[in-house]
Design an enzyme around this catalytic site. Sequence first.
Site, PDB file in Angstrom:
ATOM      1  CD  GLU A   1      -8.663   1.708   0.677  1.00 33.05           C
ATOM      2  OE1 GLU A   1      -7.865  -0.055   0.988  1.00 33.05           O
ATOM      3  OE2 GLU A   1      -7.925   2.459   0.466  1.00 33.05           O
TER       4      GLU A   1
ATOM      5  CB  CYS B   1      -0.987   0.033   0.449  1.00 35.22           C
ATOM      6  SG  CYS B   1      -2.515  -0.731   0.810  1.00 35.22           S
TER       7      CYS B   1
ATOM      8  CG  HIS C   1     -10.587   9.574 -13.431  1.00 35.06           C
ATOM      9  ND1 HIS C   1     -12.416   8.923 -12.743  1.00 35.06           N
ATOM     10  CD2 HIS C   1     -10.702   8.770 -14.117  1.00 35.06           C
ATOM     11  CE1 HIS C   1     -13.327   8.525 -12.983  1.00 35.06           C
ATOM     12  NE2 HIS C   1     -11.652   7.956 -14.552  1.00 35.06           N
TER      13      HIS C   1
END
Length: 144
Positions: free
Chosen positions: A129, A24, A69
């Site tokens: 997530e 991560c 985005h």
Amino acid sequence: MAYRITRRHEIHCGHRVTGHESKCAHLHGHAYVFDLTCEAAELDPLGRVIDFAVIKERVCRWLEDVWDHRMLLWQHDPMLPGLRALDPSVVAVPFNPTAENIARFVVDVVGPQTLEGTGVRLVAVSVQETSKCSAQYEAPRHDA
Ligand SMILES: [Zn+2]
């Protein structure tokens, strides 16, 4: 006693967790699914906490305009200056962008800012997530 409603919204963001012990720490992205829960003590004359469209127009719009985005990086991430020099659309956030911290920021900052004047509070947010991993944050109760 209070009424609650939840609206779901999905955006796509890059991030990394500064200092993470494993992968991560790499730049990567998620299809983030937000469950946005609003609360009101009383219903409006039509029997609603708030029209679902108002949550979309205010809170979901903010997520679309500010984070969708984009790459979300902690303002103290050492990668931030270099990446921002390459792409000014990189967003510096005032927290290490874990799902938990994202959820808390939406409850503490985005909700009050976007729902001001509606009489409705964004009281809880879930941030998913992946299909297996999500985090929730709930605002402290006013009457506590
Ligand atoms: Zn991630």
